[in-house]
Design a protein around this motif. Structure first.
Motif, PDB file in Angstrom:
ATOM      1  N   PHE A  98      38.645  38.458  39.231  1.00  0.00           N
ATOM      2  CA  PHE A  98      38.078  37.178  38.829  1.00  0.00           C
ATOM      3  C   PHE A  98      36.608  37.441  38.536  1.00  0.00           C
ATOM      4  CE2 PHE A  98      41.520  36.303  41.919  1.00  0.00           C
ATOM      5  CZ  PHE A  98      42.430  35.780  41.015  1.00  0.00           C
ATOM      6  N   ASP A  99      36.335  37.758  37.286  1.00  0.00           N
ATOM      7  CA  ASP A  99      35.055  38.323  36.878  1.00  0.00           C
ATOM      8  C   ASP A  99      33.971  37.247  36.747  1.00  0.00           C
ATOM      9  OD1 ASP A  99      33.260  40.319  36.055  1.00  0.00           O
ATOM     10  OD2 ASP A  99      34.770  41.305  34.828  1.00  0.00           O
ATOM     11  N   ASP A 102      34.857  34.662  34.301  1.00  0.00           N
ATOM     12  CA  ASP A 102      36.246  34.203  34.372  1.00  0.00           C
ATOM     13  C   ASP A 102      36.289  32.726  34.780  1.00  0.00           C
ATOM     14  OD1 ASP A 102      38.988  33.757  35.605  1.00  0.00           O
ATOM     15  OD2 ASP A 102      39.196  35.838  34.980  1.00  0.00           O
ATOM     16  N   GLN A 105      36.517  32.310  38.493  1.00  0.00           N
ATOM     17  CA  GLN A 105      35.504  32.931  39.354  1.00  0.00           C
ATOM     18  C   GLN A 105      35.057  31.953  40.439  1.00  0.00           C
ATOM     19  OE1 GLN A 105      32.083  31.867  39.454  1.00  0.00           O
ATOM     20  NE2 GLN A 105      31.449  33.456  40.907  1.00  0.00           N
TER      21      GLN A 105
END
Length: 452
Positions: A98-99, A102, A105
């Protein structure tokens, strides 16, 4: 007869060692960018692989800035390396990330329930002491170190000594203006920061049953401040309904296992504590530990000299009326949608005091931020003088990047008031979001019950 913790423990026990420790199967593992790269790179250097990548999730929450328009480049010196190295190592291992940008996130303890990663009766670990937050859903969830994370990823197990069990009965009904955060601080003030040491704590009682799921997460979040192995609440229909339809949750919770997740009526606990929730007032911390907390209408007790020196207040000083410089709403304790709704309801049509140098709201996840914006909550905060930020942990604890004006006294919805927790020279008073708002409006620590 077994407690809830006993049932989950025994269900996940793969073996018992000659020394009496157990090998416990781990269902879900969460990493974050502060320590994730170190664990994954160490494994790769040793030629080891993640046993089941589908069980491991990686969040970007600790080092990321919360400034609008943020990217991998951070105010924290070297922070970009934490992010990029964790991303590269997680991709190489085939893990779900979950960047930074994202849509999912967020703080790992917030996004895990949002996505149905935590489940009743599961074991879940992360290199973060507030992993116990997720015990609100009936999971056995606890914080681990990086080397333990490596072991869990490679073997799917951890070697553990079974903790003792403690039941904390919270009866009565929370009064208007009093929250789960206040209840957690009242427990710490009454029984001390070491009150749960060596125990897995199960919260029960009428006050717990009446809480929504987000309040239960706040209560379980503070179990680590009680020195507990973890905190847990038996799942009920509210817990199952909150997880229904989430991405990683099952289609139905109808197996016998789900229905067995409660302590038996005659279960034995190694220790029991009780507190009348109806007698709890809004609480504020004053020293160097969450156990240094008092009711908003009380005066500071005599305590350790270092605690008084740090906070700059003498014994006998009323806590209400103490001038503040910064107001902060955020953290894995109090940054969910219900927290923001309650805070915004008190702020609507009002403006923070002129002496406040900085006031910020940091939603617990990108999803919480979107939902709050859809309801117009961000506009309420901004009109009142609060900054509206991106999701993350970096203003809850100081990592060398974002921070508050030097020497500030902060009223904060976070979970720790340790020296330096929110930056060098920062004095932190922890409280509920409502108390943070009331204090920001008054310019001094103030009672939220007095806002008409």
């Amino acid at each position: 007869m077994p407690t809830l913790v006993d049932k989950i423990w025994d269900h996940h026990r793969a073996a018992t060692t000659p020394g009496g420790a157990d090998l416990i199967a781990i269902d879900r593992i969460f990493l974050h960018e502060r320590t994730g790269a170190a664990a994954l790179k160490s494994m790769a250097a040793a030629g080891r692989r993640v046993r089941d990548p589908a069980r491991v999730f990686v969040g970007m929450d600790h080092i990321v800035d919360t400034r609008p328009g943020r990217s991998d480049q951070t105010l924290m010196p070297g922070g970009q390396g934490f992010i990029s190295e964790t991303r590269a190592a997680a991709k190489a291992a085939g893990l779900t990330i979950f960047d930074v940008s994202d849509p999912d996130q967020g703080i790992v303890h917030v996004i895990s329930p949002e996505l149905g990663i935590v489940l009743p009766g599961c074991t879940l670990v992360a290199p973060d002491s507030h992993t116990c937050t997720q015990g609100a859903f009936g999971a056995l969830a606890w914080g681990i170190g990086s080397s333990e994370a490596e072991h869990a990823m490679v073997t799917g197990t951890l070697r553990l000594t079974r903790p003792k069990t403690m039941r904390i009965r919270l009866d009565g009904r929370l009064a208007a203006g009093v929250t789960a955060k206040d209840l957690a601080l009242a427990l710490l003030a009454r029984f001390g920061a070491g009150g749960g040491a060596g125990h897995a704590v199960e919260y029960t009682g009428a006050a717990v049953a009446a809480m929504d799921m987000e309040a239960r997460q706040t209560l379980c979040n503070m179990a680590t401040e009680f020195s507990a192995f973890t905190g847990i609440i038996a799942p009920d229909e509210a817990a199952y309904a909150a997880l229904a339809g989430r991405r990683y949750a099952p289609a139905a919770f109808d197996a016998p296992w789900w229905q067995s997740l409660h302590s038996d009526a005659d279960a034995h606990f190694d220790a029991e504590l009780a507190l009348d929730a109806g007698q709890v007032a809004p609480m504020v911390s004053w020293g160097t530990s969450p156990e240094h907390s008092i009711a908003i209408d009380a005066a500071l007790p005599a305590g350790p000299a270092r605690a008084h020196d740090y906070i700059g207040l003498a014994a006998g000083t009323p806590i209400a009326g103490t001038p503040i410089d910064v107001a902060f709403i955020g953290s894995c304790t109090n940054s969910r949608l219900s927290d923001l709704r309650r805070a915004a309801a008190l702020l609507k049509g009002r403006r923070i005091a002129p002496g406040i140098k900085k006031a910020l709201v940091v939603p617990g996840s990108s999803a919480v931020k979107r939902e709050a914006e859809a309801e117009g909550l961000h506009a309420v905060f901004q009109a009142a003088g609060f900054e509206w930020r991106e999701s993350g942990c970096s203003l809850c604890f100081y990592a060398g990047g974002e921070g508050f004006p030097p020497g500030s006294r902060t009223i904060s919805s976070t979970n720790r008031n340790f020296e330096g927790r929110q930056g060098p020279g920062i004095r932190t008073h922890i409280a509920s979001p409502e108390t943070v708002v009331a204090s920001a409006l008054a310019g001094v620590i103030a009672d939220p019950r007095q806002i008409a």
